[in-house]
Write an enzyme that holds these catalytic residues in place. Structure first.
Site, PDB file in Angstrom:
ATOM      1  N   CYS A 160       0.157   2.638  -4.699  1.00 42.83           N
ATOM      2  CA  CYS A 160      -0.635   3.828  -4.999  1.00 42.83           C
ATOM      3  C   CYS A 160       0.153   5.098  -4.680  1.00 42.83           C
ATOM      4  CB  CYS A 160      -1.929   3.820  -4.189  1.00 42.83           C
ATOM      5  SG  CYS A 160      -2.995   2.384  -4.494  1.00 42.83           S
ATOM      6  N   HIS A 219       0.831  -1.200   0.000  1.00 45.50           N
ATOM      7  CA  HIS A 219       0.000   0.000   0.000  1.00 45.50           C
ATOM      8  C   HIS A 219       0.872   1.259   0.000  1.00 45.50           C
ATOM      9  CE1 HIS A 219      -4.044  -1.449   0.148  1.00 45.50           C
ATOM     10  NE2 HIS A 219      -3.881  -2.147   1.264  1.00 45.50           N
TER      11      HIS A 219
END
Length: 348
Positions: free
Chosen positions: A188, A132
């Protein structure tokens, strides 16, 4: 629509459209005396020790659990070690029993220090991260979009994120001239994860004033043209619509003071290159490809290098974008700590 002839020349025609749209956008950059600058500095040769760090986090049992990040580590590590010389390897994944091999905040920072420890001219360092990524409000005025990017360790709830300012300070700052660091960031909001000042177009030029918005417009419209010529009307329409929305959205150059501060405080003596999964404003897909959970960007990197292991960095960036276009909205990006000429063959 255009039959075999259209398909045969799809890439060539789409590339010409990308070039012309980029020239138009560059010539119409408001309040920007120069939005594109030619890269001028040559990379040093890799002659010394080669060390690699691989980090994959699936966040087992947590909200936002991912499926493909540990697979990404195995796939990227397997490909790189099979095709390039690597002398020392460290792997952090959240399926290991050794507490030191779990990608906690402290272990990740310690691994960054291990990666660069003792590095000298001619050495090559590789970082691959799959997990992440996040963003938080910038507090020191070095971000054009007003947001800092973050890596999210497995223990983020207790220990917090790792902000890009700290990543740069621990991993990049002070690396000696002649050291090469290649960072592959599949997460991301990853475009500026290492806080490097120079962003590249697919032509190998540096974007100095404009943000990557123009590059996104060019890529999306080029993809639409390619799909139209290939006969895929649905994907063509989607690509053209996305490109036109960006074109009409206004905005533009970001915060020039923030960019100047980044160049002044984040430029590096070492040859640091980051290949990222997406723009800072985008997410990177945790996908299912050929029956395996994998990061779309990590898969695209391997697929592109398998086609041509000797392609240069800008061709690799373009190949990765073409591999993802029409399937995912993310646009891979490339940045560096110096004004490096990217016509060198990709190597680690």
């Amino acid at each position: 629509m255009f039959g075999k002839l259209g398909k045969q020349y799809a890439d060539e025609i789409a590339s010409k459209i990308e070039q012309k749209v980029a020239e138009h956008l560059s010539s119409n950059t408001s309040n920007a005396p120069q939005s594109i600058e030619e890269a001028s500095e040559k990379m040093g040769s890799v002659t010394g020790r080669r060390r690699a760090l691989f980090i994959g986090i699936n966040y087992f049992g947590q909200k936002g659990e991912l499926r493909g990040c540990i697979n990404d580590v195995h796939n990227i590590k397997g490909f790189l070690t099979s095709n390039f010389r690597i002398d020392e390897v460290l792997v952090l994944t959240d399926d290991q029993k050794n507490p030191r091999s779990i990608p906690t905040r402290q272990n990740i920072l310690n691994a960054f220090r291990w990666l660069r420890n003792g590095a000298r001219a001619g050495d090559s360092l590789v970082l691959h991260y799959s997990g992440h990524g996040g963003s938080v409000k910038d507090t020191d005025g070095d971000e054009e979009d007003g947001m800092d990017e973050t890596l999210i360790p497995v223990d983020y709830k207790e220990a917090g994120h790792i902000v890009d300012d700290e990543i740069h300070d621990v991993l990049c700052r002070g690396l000696p001239k002649g050291v090469r660091l290649t960072a592959i960031m599949d997460c991301c909001h990853s475009e500026s994860m290492l806080d490097l000042p120079y962003l590249y177009t697919v032509n190998g030029d540096l974007q100095i004033i404009e943000t990557s918005k123009n590059e996104g417009i060019v890529t999306i419209l080029g993809a639409g043209t390619r799909f139209l010529l290939d006969g895929n009307k649905k994907k063509a329409a989607s690509s053209f619509t996305s490109g036109l929305k960006l074109l009409m959205s206004g905005g533009g150059g970001g915060n020039s003071e923030a960019r100047e501060k980044t160049i002044r405080t984040r430029s590096t003596d070492a040859d640091i290159i980051q290949i990222s999964g997406c723009k800072d404003s985008q997410t990177s897909a945790d996908a299912q490809i050929a029956g395996q959970a994998t990061g779309a960007m990590s898969h695209a990197l391997i697929a592109s290098l398998k086609k041509d292991k000797n392609q240069n960095y800008t061709h690799l960036l373009k190949s990765m974008r073409q591999s993802l276009e029409g399937k995912y909205s993310q646009i891979p990006m490339m940045s560096a700590g110096r004004k490096l000429v990217m016509d060198h063959p990709f190597t680690i």
